[in-house]
Design a protein around this motif. Structure first.
Motif, short mmCIF file in Angstrom:
data_model
loop_
_atom_site.label_atom_id
_atom_site.label_comp_id
_atom_site.label_asym_id
_atom_site.label_seq_id
_atom_site.Cartn_x
_atom_site.Cartn_y
_atom_site.Cartn_z
N THR A 38 -11.45 -3.73 25.49
CA THR A 38 -10.53 -2.89 26.24
C THR A 38 -9.50 -2.26 25.32
O THR A 38 -9.19 -1.05 25.43
CB THR A 38 -9.82 -3.72 27.32
N LEU A 39 -8.96 -3.04 24.40
CA LEU A 39 -7.94 -2.52 23.48
C LEU A 39 -8.51 -1.42 22.59
O LEU A 39 -7.83 -0.43 22.31
CB LEU A 39 -7.40 -3.66 22.63
N LYS A 40 -9.76 -1.58 22.16
CA LYS A 40 -10.38 -0.53 21.33
C LYS A 40 -10.65 0.72 22.15
O LYS A 40 -10.49 1.85 21.66
CB LYS A 40 -11.67 -1.06 20.70
N LEU A 41 -11.07 0.56 23.41
CA LEU A 41 -11.30 1.71 24.27
C LEU A 41 -9.99 2.45 24.53
O LEU A 41 -9.96 3.70 24.55
CB LEU A 41 -11.92 1.25 25.60
N LEU A 42 -8.91 1.70 24.72
CA LEU A 42 -7.60 2.34 24.93
C LEU A 42 -7.15 3.07 23.66
O LEU A 42 -6.55 4.15 23.74
CB LEU A 42 -6.57 1.28 25.32
N PHE A 43 -7.44 2.50 22.50
CA PHE A 43 -7.10 3.17 21.24
C PHE A 43 -7.84 4.49 21.12
O PHE A 43 -7.26 5.51 20.72
CB PHE A 43 -7.46 2.26 20.07
N LEU A 44 -9.12 4.50 21.47
CA LEU A 44 -9.91 5.73 21.38
C LEU A 44 -9.44 6.78 22.38
O LEU A 44 -9.52 7.98 22.11
CB LEU A 44 -11.39 5.41 21.62
N ALA A 45 -8.94 6.33 23.54
CA ALA A 45 -8.49 7.27 24.56
C ALA A 45 -7.07 7.78 24.32
O ALA A 45 -6.68 8.82 24.86
CB ALA A 45 -8.58 6.62 25.94
N LYS A 46 -6.31 7.08 23.51
CA LYS A 46 -4.90 7.40 23.32
C LYS A 46 -4.72 8.55 22.33
O LYS A 46 -5.51 8.72 21.39
CB LYS A 46 -4.15 6.16 22.83
N ASP A 47 -3.68 9.31 22.54
CA ASP A 47 -3.28 10.36 21.59
C ASP A 47 -2.92 9.69 20.27
O ASP A 47 -2.01 8.86 20.21
CB ASP A 47 -2.08 11.13 22.15
N LYS A 48 -3.65 10.03 19.20
CA LYS A 48 -3.43 9.37 17.91
C LYS A 48 -2.03 9.60 17.37
O LYS A 48 -1.52 8.80 16.59
CB LYS A 48 -4.48 9.84 16.90
N GLY A 49 -1.40 10.68 17.82
CA GLY A 49 -0.04 10.93 17.38
C GLY A 49 0.96 9.94 17.94
O GLY A 49 2.07 9.79 17.43
N LEU A 50 0.55 9.25 19.02
CA LEU A 50 1.43 8.26 19.65
C LEU A 50 1.07 6.84 19.23
O LEU A 50 1.67 5.89 19.72
CB LEU A 50 1.33 8.38 21.18
N THR A 51 0.09 6.72 18.34
CA THR A 51 -0.31 5.41 17.84
C THR A 51 0.40 5.13 16.52
O THR A 51 0.48 6.02 15.66
CB THR A 51 -1.84 5.35 17.61
N ALA A 52 0.90 3.93 16.37
CA ALA A 52 1.64 3.57 15.15
C ALA A 52 0.77 3.77 13.92
O ALA A 52 -0.42 3.47 13.93
CB ALA A 52 2.11 2.12 15.23
N VAL A 53 1.37 4.29 12.86
CA VAL A 53 0.64 4.52 11.61
C VAL A 53 0.11 3.21 11.04
O VAL A 53 -0.93 3.18 10.38
CB VAL A 53 1.57 5.22 10.58
N SER A 54 0.81 2.11 11.33
CA SER A 54 0.42 0.81 10.79
C SER A 54 -0.73 0.18 11.56
O SER A 54 -1.20 -0.90 11.20
CB SER A 54 1.62 -0.14 10.82
N HIS A 55 -1.19 0.82 12.64
CA HIS A 55 -2.28 0.26 13.43
C HIS A 55 -3.53 0.13 12.55
O HIS A 55 -3.93 1.08 11.88
CB HIS A 55 -2.59 1.16 14.63
N PRO A 56 -4.18 -1.07 12.53
CA PRO A 56 -5.33 -1.28 11.63
C PRO A 56 -6.46 -0.29 11.82
O PRO A 56 -7.11 0.11 10.85
CB PRO A 56 -5.79 -2.70 12.00
N LEU A 57 -6.71 0.16 13.05
CA LEU A 57 -7.83 1.05 13.31
C LEU A 57 -7.58 2.47 12.80
O LEU A 57 -8.52 3.25 12.66
CB LEU A 57 -8.14 1.08 14.81
N ARG A 58 -6.31 2.82 12.50
CA ARG A 58 -6.02 4.14 11.96
C ARG A 58 -6.34 4.23 10.47
O ARG A 58 -6.33 5.31 9.90
CB ARG A 58 -4.55 4.49 12.19
N LYS A 59 -6.62 3.08 9.86
CA LYS A 59 -6.88 3.05 8.43
C LYS A 59 -8.37 3.20 8.10
O LYS A 59 -8.74 3.19 6.94
CB LYS A 59 -6.34 1.74 7.84
N ILE A 60 -9.22 3.29 9.13
CA ILE A 60 -10.65 3.44 8.90
C ILE A 60 -11.15 4.69 9.62
O ILE A 60 -10.44 5.29 10.43
CB ILE A 60 -11.44 2.20 9.39
N ASP A 61 -12.40 5.07 9.33
CA ASP A 61 -13.01 6.24 9.94
C ASP A 61 -13.13 6.03 11.45
O ASP A 61 -13.62 5.00 11.90
CB ASP A 61 -14.38 6.48 9.32
#
Length: 581
Positions: free
Chosen positions: A436-459
């Motif tokens: 669920t958390l990964k699905l919410l990450f994919l659905a969320k505006d990346k500009g509103l996701t913290a830069v330190s979020h682990p999933l933002r560091k990968i493709d």
């Protein structure tokens, strides 16, 4: 077969086949030795207020879904199982595991998967004229033997290969089973007419809203601390109690709602004898029970170990050692006993087991060290009240429920309330699930996701593919349980482990898997299984067996990366070599 580099306690590295040199009984003996020194403190440490709400919440969270599952089995097995059978199975599980288990935090009871297994077996063998309880007894007896073989051969060592990937898929599946059962209960209400069905739907949704909202408010910044703790601890139980009597208010009391089929105190629902005459069955059917027993053993091996892992996850700073081998042996004993008395076999519960640990957490406020949240205060878990008493007490309360007066009370609880509780627990399990958390990450505006979020560091494509694989695993498991082939769904669940261990390292880069997946429990918890494993250079699986002091800072151990852990183990091995020289 892939080779495994094992770091053994004396610091000597060996490359060997995974099944090389099985030390019979070693796992069970070590589990008992590690846990025995803490046995007395498991009772003295229970002198803590957190034990009270944990007991109350677990009583309701265990008994009501169990009763709903008993209703499901009652409907689909020709009245073979009822309330007393499911209650007694839960009592047996809680008594044995609270007093004897190496992992007493794991709540044991009647689960959705065993419900599916039981009525699928019924649909397969009753058309053949095979007596159901006698056949189920042989399934449980064969499974007891298989559990014992798994325990003495240290098969639980392979639990270290179960990562969040497998746990999230199985947890997602169980959450959907809960939601599905809630809907199925509401479908039955139309037998009493439209008015009964509409009132039942309203009650179930009110239980969902009030119970879930109480949890949200308990985690919020609204009200004072005492009120928030009260809402979090007792919101759902009070919602269940209130809406059980809600139907008797005003004009609603003229509408008849479906209730539970209640029998007499301490009697079987169909009126049969408690002890199953397992010898009154054809010899061929005895051996026909073996493949069913294999499937049941696979289900319990995975389900119970995953429940134990999640209940002792990395988010909980536990200080007392675990013991997977010993608990699998105990699970086999309870399975055999349930077969002899015609009970549904209990095993580790999801989501109740992790909910139990979470309800025993003592929190504290600390300053957020993240630069983006500078100046803010966050709540962290200071410690967990690790003890046996809350599990024991909820089992004793369940036993008391089998008495005449309390059975009469249960007789007035509408099925709609149970549907609402299924919705609450299913939704709570979904919200905290990694899928669920990964699905919410994919659905969320990346500009509103913290830069330190682990999933933002990968493709981002890696995240999509990882989630797609998880959804396929969930979909396959859920789909097969809707067919007559549901008895084979444990194989689908168990297949998640080799897919993660053998195939996914070929599909994803190490740094991608590092961000997308992690060990379910800490190295300290997995010491019973030989330590954690991870992917390093040359894609070699590394198993770490080492001794950790339970008085060390668990928070720091949980934050240690697998690479750091490997370095620390190798350094410890070098030190031992230098000392021996």
């Amino acid at each position: 077969m892939a080779t495994i580099t094992t770091v053994v306690p004396n610091g000597r590295n060996t490359t060997e086949d995974p099944w090389y040199r099985i030390h019979w009984f070693r796992g069970m003996i070590n589990d008992v030795k590690r846990r025995a020194p803490y046995y007395w403190s498991d009772f003295t440490d229970a002198w803590d207020y957190r034990v009270v709400p944990a007991t109350v919440y677990m009583y309701f969270a265990n008994i009501l879904p169990g009763l709903a599952f008993s209703l499901d089995m009652y409907e689909k097995t020709g009245g073979s199982y009822g309330v007393n059978e499911c209650l007694l199975a839960s009592v047996l599980g809680s008594m044995v595991f609270s007093l004897l288990a190496a992992q007493p935090l794991c709540i044991v009871g009647v689960t959705g998967p065993i419900t599916v297994f039981n009525y699928t077996v019924y649909n397969i063998i009753t058309p053949r004229g095979t007596p159901y309880f006698e056949f189920m007894c042989w399934i449980c007896l064969w499974s007891m033997i298989m559990h014992a073989l798994l325990a003495i051969s240290n098969a639980s060592n392979h639990v270290k290969w179960v990562t969040r990937f497998s746990c999230d898929i199985f947890g997602f599946y169980v959450a959907f089973i809960y939601l599905q059962k809630g809907i199925q209960i509401l479908e039955v209400q139309y037998r009493g007419g439209d008015a009964s069905a509409y009132l039942s739907i309203a009650i179930s949704l009110l239980v969902l809203i009030v119970g879930y909202l109480a949890g949200i408010l308990g985690e919020s910044t609204m009200f004072n601390h005492t009120t928030r703790v009260f809402l979090k601890d007792y919101g759902t139980p009070l919602a269940v109690i209130f809406f059980s009597g809600f139907q008797y208010m005003g004009k609603m009391k003229s509408i008849e709602l479906e209730k539970l089929p209640i029998g007499k105190a301490f009697t079987t629902t169909p009126g049969r004898e408690w002890f199953v005459r397992f010898w009154e069955i054809e010899t061929g059917d005895i051996f026909l029970a073996i493949p069913f027993a294999v499937l049941l053993t696979v289900l319990f091996y995975f389900d119970h170990n995953v429940s134990s892992l999640i209940a002792q996850g990395t988010e909980f700073p536990l200080k007392k050692p675990a013991g997977f081998h010993w608990d699998i042996f105990l699970l086999g004993i309870t399975t055999g006993v349930c077969g002899l008395f015609g009970l549904p076999a209990p095993n580790g519960l999801i989501p109740q087991a992790p909910f139990h640990t979470a309800s025993l957490c003592v929190t504290r406020k600390v300053a957020d060290e993240n630069e983006e949240n500078k100046g803010k205060v966050e709540t962290v878990v200071d410690h967990v009240v690790e003890q046996r008493v809350s599990n024991l007490l909820q089992g004793l309360l369940t036993l008391g429920t089998m008495t005449g007066p309390l059975l009469r009370v249960l007789e007035h609880v509408p099925q709609a309330v149970m549907a609402g509780l299924f919705f609450v627990m299913g939704l709570e399990a979904l919200v905290g699930n990694g899928m669920t958390l990964k699905l919410l990450f994919l659905a969320k505006d990346k500009g509103l996701t913290a830069v330190s979020h682990p999933l933002r560091k990968i493709d981002i494509k890696a995240v999509w593919w990882f989630v797609v694989i998880e959804l396929i695993g969930f979909g396959s498991t859920f789909a097969i349980t809707q067919t007559i082939a549901a008895v084979g769904f444990p194989v689908f669940i168990f297949a998640l482990i080799p897919i993660r261990v053998l195939l996914m390292p070929k599909w994803f880069k190490p740094e991608e898997l590092g961000a997308l997946d992690e060990a379910t429990a800490s190295p300290f918890t997995l010491e019973s299984c030989g330590g954690t494993w991870g992917t390093y250079e040359n894609s070699t699986v590394v198993s770490s067996a080492h001794t950790l002091n339970p008085n060390d800072d668990i928070m720091e151990r949980g934050a240690m990366s697998l690479g750091q852990e490997k370095d620390a183990i190798e350094e410890a091995g070098s030190s031992r070599k230098r000392g021996s020289n």
